[in-house]
Each structure stands twice: as C-alpha cells, then as structure tokens.
Design an enzyme around this catalytic site. Sequence first.
Site, PDB file in Angstrom:
ATOM      1  N   ARG A 158      67.523  75.021  75.947  1.00 44.53           N
ATOM      2  CA  ARG A 158      68.378  75.345  74.277  1.00 44.53           C
ATOM      3  C   ARG A 158      68.964  76.461  74.503  1.00 44.53           C
ATOM      4  NH1 ARG A 158      63.062  72.960  72.943  1.00 44.53           N
ATOM      5  NH2 ARG A 158      63.262  71.139  72.270  1.00 44.53           N
ATOM      6  N   HIS A 275      59.879  68.857  75.013  1.00 45.10           N
ATOM      7  CA  HIS A 275      59.729  68.074  74.164  1.00 45.10           C
ATOM      8  C   HIS A 275      58.853  67.271  73.650  1.00 45.10           C
ATOM      9  CE1 HIS A 275      63.823  66.006  75.700  1.00 45.10           C
ATOM     10  NE2 HIS A 275      64.164  66.859  74.948  1.00 45.10           N
ATOM     11  N   TYR A 284      67.137  59.669  77.873  1.00 46.63           N
ATOM     12  CA  TYR A 284      67.827  59.914  79.116  1.00 46.63           C
ATOM     13  C   TYR A 284      67.806  58.935  79.705  1.00 46.63           C
ATOM     14  CZ  TYR A 284      67.757  65.048  77.375  1.00 46.63           C
ATOM     15  OH  TYR A 284      68.120  65.595  76.248  1.00 46.63           O
TER      16      TYR A 284
END
Length: 305
Positions: A158, A275, A284
């Site tokens: 991130r 996650h 995804y």
Amino acid sequence: MSPQARDALADWLDAQAALNGAAANTISAYRADVTDFLAFMTQHHGDRQGLGPLSRITVSDMRAWMAATRGQGVSPRSLARKLSAVKSFYRWLAERHGFEPTAVLATRSPRFRKKLPRPLDEDAARAMIDTVQLQSAKDWVNTRDMAVLTLLYGCGLRISEALGLKGRDAPLGDVIRIVGKGGKERLVPILPAARSAVNAYLAACPHPQEDDGPLFRAVRGGALAPRAVQQAMARARMQLGLPATATPHALRHSFATHLLNAGGDLRAIQELLGHASLSTTQAYTAVDTARLMEVYANAHPKGGG
C-alpha cells in the site's frame, strides 16, 4: 445524544484507536456513522438515547433506521459501512454493560456489487514506472518516485506502507517486515528490481538518512506525502493516455493480478497483500491456482531486475 451515550462512543473510539490501531480517518468515519445512528434513534423514539434505551433497540428500529438512511440517498455500499460501524460499537457496548445485542448484530447488510479492482496491464505498469521518472526537474525526485512505484508494483505494498518505511529499513534485504492495517505484520519478499530502485534513490537523495526518519523524503526533507506520489502518477498517466483509474493503489492491484495470471497461489497472495480475508483477495480472480513462492521471482513481470 445523552451524556452516557456520548461517553460510551468516546470510549469505544479510544479503544479502536489504541487496541485495534484504527487510523485517524477511520475513527472520524466511525464517529460520524455511529453519531448519525444515535441521532436517528433519538428522533425515532422522541427522547435522548441513554444506555437503557440503547440496550432495547429492536429489529423494527433497525429496519426504520436503514430505510430512513437509504431514503437520504445513501448507497447500499455506504449503508453497509455504517451498519458495520454500528455493529462494532454495539458488540463492544454489550460486552461492557451486559445486554443482548442480537437485534443489532443480526441485521443484514444491504447487498451491493463490489467494485472490482482495475489493474494496469503489464506494459502499462512498466510504462508508468518508466514515465514517472520524467515528471520532475530534480533528478533525485524522479529516482525517488520510481522507487516508490516499484515497491507498489513489485511488492504489492500500500502507498501508506511504502511511505511508512524508515531509514533503518535501508538497505532493503530479500524480505522486509511490513506493518499494515490494524497493526498486522507480514513478511514481503523484495524483488531485485525494487531493491535496485531504492538503492538508486538512496544514492541520489540529498537529505541524510536517519534511522527514525522517513526513508522517502519530500523536496524539503520532510516525510513524502501520498499526494506527491499521486500527482506524479497523474502527470504520467496523462502523458501515457491512461485512465484516471491508473493510481498508486492500481499498481498494488496489478501486482496481485499479474502474479495470479502467472500461476500464483491465491492464499499466498493474500498473505503478501496483508488481506485479513481471502474474499478480499478473491476480487482479483475466481481461480485458485498453485505454487507462488517457488516461482515468485520468475513469475512476476518485474522479477527479472
């Protein structure tokens, strides 16, 4: 809102920040969501909601709140977020004050279609990293931005995680420990391309590195802000003719998607991304294939250097 309810909300928010590591923006959203709920219940019942009335909320009350909220034009996705905050608050409140929160906790979240990530294709991802090097008049800034984007795409970080790295983290090794959302730690392999990009930035950066200081520096030497990276990418995507969805976070999506396309294992990618739930990673792809770690360096498009 009654003083008891206000104090309970403040205590819960403090607990979220201290124990669960919730970010400031998350705390602000929680405060607004639960305050709106309590305000509705006050109006709905015609009296300020102290702890006693709050412990007697019914299924009918919850339906009335959800209907009123939707009537204000709130989307199903936003209502689901609000309900999640209210449930979390009630779970905490019930444990502290010993009442039964089933009416609140059993309320079903509205259905909505989750937005699928929009990754860049491999050529676009490479072009973005190459082009971001041309956006500043200062060579070291271009080198810095390339290093940040390579960490996002090459390692799936991130932007907050990449910009949260400290001077002590350099030089990067084969693996780095990342502290993600909620203080959750994970180990992330560092590809040679990412290591080289960070080393090039360190060699070019005019500001001294300090163990407790930020690894990535702004022009004047302070911590690099996400906005600066977003702006560099915005200029690059305009130059490349890419859509507005080509953001720093899209590079993280691209990391996951390209690994999956290359045969990566869904659960291993879940760990790499940090996650909490596999369902988040499943956005995804619908396919769970095999062998990620053994082919990691070769499978990823940036793995070769």
